[in-house]
Design a protein around this motif. Structure first.
Motif, short mmCIF file in Angstrom:
data_model
loop_
_atom_site.label_atom_id
_atom_site.label_comp_id
_atom_site.label_asym_id
_atom_site.label_seq_id
_atom_site.Cartn_x
_atom_site.Cartn_y
_atom_site.Cartn_z
N ILE A 1 -0.42 -0.89 -12.15
CA ILE A 1 -0.03 -1.39 -10.85
C ILE A 1 -1.17 -2.20 -10.26
CG2 ILE A 1 0.48 -0.71 -8.46
CD1 ILE A 1 1.97 1.69 -9.56
N ASP A 2 -0.83 -3.36 -9.73
CA ASP A 2 -1.81 -4.27 -9.13
C ASP A 2 -1.27 -4.72 -7.78
OD1 ASP A 2 -3.50 -6.39 -8.45
OD2 ASP A 2 -2.55 -7.78 -9.86
N TRP A 3 -1.92 -4.29 -6.70
CA TRP A 3 -1.44 -4.62 -5.36
C TRP A 3 -2.00 -5.94 -4.84
CZ3 TRP A 3 -2.34 1.12 -3.68
CH2 TRP A 3 -1.21 1.89 -4.07
N ARG A 4 -2.68 -6.68 -5.69
CA ARG A 4 -3.19 -8.01 -5.37
C ARG A 4 -4.07 -8.01 -4.12
NH1 ARG A 4 -3.43 -10.11 -9.74
NH2 ARG A 4 -3.64 -12.19 -8.83
N ILE A 5 -4.92 -7.01 -3.99
CA ILE A 5 -5.83 -7.01 -2.85
C ILE A 5 -6.93 -8.03 -3.08
CG2 ILE A 5 -5.32 -4.62 -2.26
CD1 ILE A 5 -7.94 -3.78 -3.55
N ARG A 6 -7.44 -8.60 -2.00
CA ARG A 6 -8.50 -9.60 -2.09
C ARG A 6 -9.88 -8.96 -1.98
NH1 ARG A 6 -7.22 -13.17 2.81
NH2 ARG A 6 -6.83 -11.06 3.59
N LYS A 7 -9.94 -7.80 -1.33
CA LYS A 7 -11.20 -7.07 -1.18
C LYS A 7 -10.86 -5.60 -0.98
CE LYS A 7 -11.26 -8.62 3.63
NZ LYS A 7 -12.04 -9.34 4.67
N PHE A 8 -11.82 -4.74 -1.29
CA PHE A 8 -11.54 -3.31 -1.32
C PHE A 8 -11.17 -2.75 0.04
CE2 PHE A 8 -13.09 1.20 -2.10
CZ PHE A 8 -12.02 1.53 -2.92
N THR A 9 -11.61 -3.38 1.10
CA THR A 9 -11.25 -2.90 2.44
C THR A 9 -9.74 -2.99 2.69
OG1 THR A 9 -11.79 -5.09 3.32
CG2 THR A 9 -13.48 -3.38 3.52
N GLU A 10 -9.01 -3.75 1.86
CA GLU A 10 -7.56 -3.85 2.01
C GLU A 10 -6.83 -2.70 1.31
OE1 GLU A 10 -7.43 -8.77 2.07
OE2 GLU A 10 -6.41 -7.65 0.49
N PHE A 11 -7.56 -1.91 0.54
CA PHE A 11 -6.89 -0.87 -0.25
C PHE A 11 -6.17 0.17 0.62
CE2 PHE A 11 -6.62 3.19 -2.41
CZ PHE A 11 -5.97 2.84 -3.58
N PRO A 12 -6.78 0.71 1.69
CA PRO A 12 -6.06 1.73 2.48
C PRO A 12 -4.69 1.25 2.98
CG PRO A 12 -8.37 1.74 3.05
CD PRO A 12 -8.16 0.53 2.19
N GLN A 13 -4.62 0.02 3.49
CA GLN A 13 -3.33 -0.48 3.97
C GLN A 13 -2.36 -0.72 2.81
OE1 GLN A 13 -2.13 -0.70 7.16
NE2 GLN A 13 -0.25 -1.01 5.98
N LEU B 1 -3.31 2.79 -11.69
CA LEU B 1 -3.46 1.99 -10.48
C LEU B 1 -4.78 1.25 -10.52
CD1 LEU B 1 -2.61 1.12 -7.64
CD2 LEU B 1 -3.62 3.24 -6.76
N ASP B 2 -4.71 -0.08 -10.60
CA ASP B 2 -5.91 -0.91 -10.62
C ASP B 2 -6.40 -1.11 -9.20
OD1 ASP B 2 -7.87 -2.86 -11.15
OD2 ASP B 2 -6.70 -3.69 -12.80
N THR B 3 -7.60 -0.63 -8.88
CA THR B 3 -8.12 -0.70 -7.52
C THR B 3 -9.03 -1.91 -7.30
OG1 THR B 3 -10.05 0.70 -8.00
CG2 THR B 3 -8.03 1.81 -7.35
N ARG B 4 -9.08 -2.80 -8.29
CA ARG B 4 -9.97 -3.96 -8.20
C ARG B 4 -9.30 -5.12 -7.46
NH1 ARG B 4 -11.04 -5.47 -14.07
NH2 ARG B 4 -8.79 -4.99 -14.13
N ASN B 5 -10.09 -6.14 -7.16
CA ASN B 5 -9.58 -7.33 -6.50
C ASN B 5 -8.72 -8.14 -7.46
OD1 ASN B 5 -11.18 -6.53 -4.33
ND2 ASN B 5 -12.86 -7.88 -4.89
N ALA B 6 -7.80 -8.91 -6.88
CA ALA B 6 -6.83 -9.63 -7.69
C ALA B 6 -7.48 -10.54 -8.73
CB ALA B 6 -5.90 -10.44 -6.78
N PHE B 7 -8.54 -11.25 -8.37
CA PHE B 7 -9.13 -12.18 -9.33
C PHE B 7 -9.74 -11.44 -10.51
CE2 PHE B 7 -13.09 -11.27 -7.06
CZ PHE B 7 -14.05 -11.32 -8.07
N GLU B 8 -10.19 -10.19 -10.30
CA GLU B 8 -10.70 -9.39 -11.41
C GLU B 8 -9.58 -8.98 -12.36
OE1 GLU B 8 -13.55 -6.20 -10.07
OE2 GLU B 8 -12.86 -6.92 -8.12
#
Length: 261
Positions: free
Chosen positions: A153-165, A136-143
């Protein structure tokens, strides 16, 4: 010739003297002609510092003399030029922002897997118990777009604060598997692993030291592309060589990028 030693390090530990510690670290790094970013928060320290080898090692030795940081581990890489323009030491609410106050890594680390073991698991396609593995990749999408582990797995988060949701939305992807969370240097995947345990996902491990430690210990096996590093080098290849010299446009825009690991 690569004469600049770059270190990335963090430690979750209670800090109640942030102001005094900030001034001490400012003075010490200035005296040693170091540049980079250090964040201090009640939950710990997070830093990326670069300079001449002697200065960096002197700084680490002095820092580890403080019992709180005695076990601080640093990931090392080298560059031909200084990737930072200045030295910043800042006080923050969190050393890596998740906006989830229940996460307190200083009370106990998440279980981890080291790089050689993860490589072996990826070679064989399962963990030592025969259980299927998911990264599980916990980094931001651009990274992630610069490079990641095969099949992660890449959930395409923009910033880490989006990870919990994102976790609550996609948790079914993790069911019945051994989950290994990973990030650049270990700090985000450690918080992510603790949150997943809190959310009832039992078999979760963090990649100890993140991608940088993996590169350092086993190279680029099962990894495709490069690793974005949030400083003037922009990305590192699996042999820890920088793609770029000088200060990247992104790093110039936001000096705090250096510690979003």
């Amino acid at each position: 010739m690569q004469e600049i030693l770059n270190i990335a390090a963090y430690r979750f530990v209670a800090i109640d003297d942030g102001e005094a510690l900030r001034e001490a670290l400012r003075s010490r790094t200035h005296a040693l002609a170091l540049k980079g970013t250090i964040l201090l928060a009640p939950e710990g320290i997070n830093m990326f510092v670069a300079g001449a080898e002697a200065g960096v090692r002197t700084f680490l030795q002095a820092l580890r003399a403080d019992p709180r940081f005695a076990e601080l581990e640093a990931k090392e890489s080298w560059s031909a030029t200084q990737p930072f323009r200045r030295m910043l030491v800042k006080l923050k609410r969190e050393i890596i922002r998740m906006d989830h106050p229940a996460i307190q890594p200083s009370t106990g680390r998440a279980p981890s897997v080291d790089a050689p073991t993860l490589k072996r698991w990826l070679d064989q396609g399962h963990d030592d118990a025969g259980k299927p593995l998911v990264l599980l990749d916990t980094r931001n999408a651009f990274e992630v777009d610069h490079g990641s582990f095969e099949g992660a797995i890449d959930w395409r988060i923009r910033k880490f604060t989006e990870f919990p949701q994102a976790l609550r939305t996609h948790r079914d992807q993790l069911a019945g598997k051994t989950v290994v969370s990973f990030c650049t240097g270990g700090i985000r995947c450690e918080k992510a692993a603790i949150l997943m345990h809190e959310e009832g996902i039992a078999d979760v491990l963090q990649l100890d030291g993140g991608i940088l430690k993996y590169f350092e210990e086993v190279g680029g096996a099962h990894y495709r592309g490069e690793c974005f590093v949030f400083d003037g080098r922009e990305t590192l290849s699996p042999d820890l060589q920088p793609r770029a010299n000088g200060i990247s446009a992104r790093a110039q825009e936001d000096p705090d990028l250096a510690i979003k690991r």
